[in-house]
Design an enzyme around this catalytic site. Structure first.
Site: not given
Length: 148
Positions: A52, A54, A82, A85
């Site tokens: 992701h 992040e 999420c 993260c």
């Protein structure tokens, strides 16, 4: 000298991610008004469900600082993080989290498990939501609308 607009940089990364067929999420990590890392989602590119925006940005920033901690750093991301993260942000000791659009289905900051309010959360950043929210939300709606 004008302060850099880190959310605009994150939005540009989200656009690049969308152009690669990735979910359009972009992230920037800064410290003392200096950009340390910039990334977009790379889950397809890397064949890695943990890539992701992040997480990629956290890895790059840690590498740049030579540390597993990002104390005093700020993260700008176009979508509410999420659970994975949010946990990584906590473990990295990020000081402030700025995000754009809320994610009612997958978000874990102000939606879902509300990770930073849990007693098991060791370090919670200051959270600022709704930064460039309409632009971020439009990117997501357009991306998924094109696929339906």
């Amino acid at each position: 000298m004008p302060r850099p607009n880190f959310m605009e940089m994150a939005l540009a990364q989200a656009e690049l991610a969308a152009a690669r067929g990735e979910v359009p999420v972009g992230a920037v990590i800064s410290k003392d008004d200096q950009m340390l890392a910039v990334a977009g989602n790379e889950t397809i590119l890397r064949s890695d469900p943990t890539a992701h925006a992040e997480i990629v940005a956290i890895r790059l920033a840690c590498e740049a600082l030579g540390s597993q901690r990002l104390t005093g750093c700020d993260l700008y991301v176009t979508l509410e993080p999420c659970a994975m993260c949010a946990a990584a942000i906590s473990f990295a000791r990020i000081r402030r989290l700025y995000y754009g659009a809320s994610d009612e289905k997958g978000g874990a900051v102000e939606n879902g498990p509300r990770f930073y309010t849990q007693p098991t959360c060791h370090s919670a950043p200051d959270v600022y939501s709704g930064i460039a929210e309409s632009v971020s939300a439009t990117l997501m709606k357009r991306f998924f609308g094109d696929r339906r």
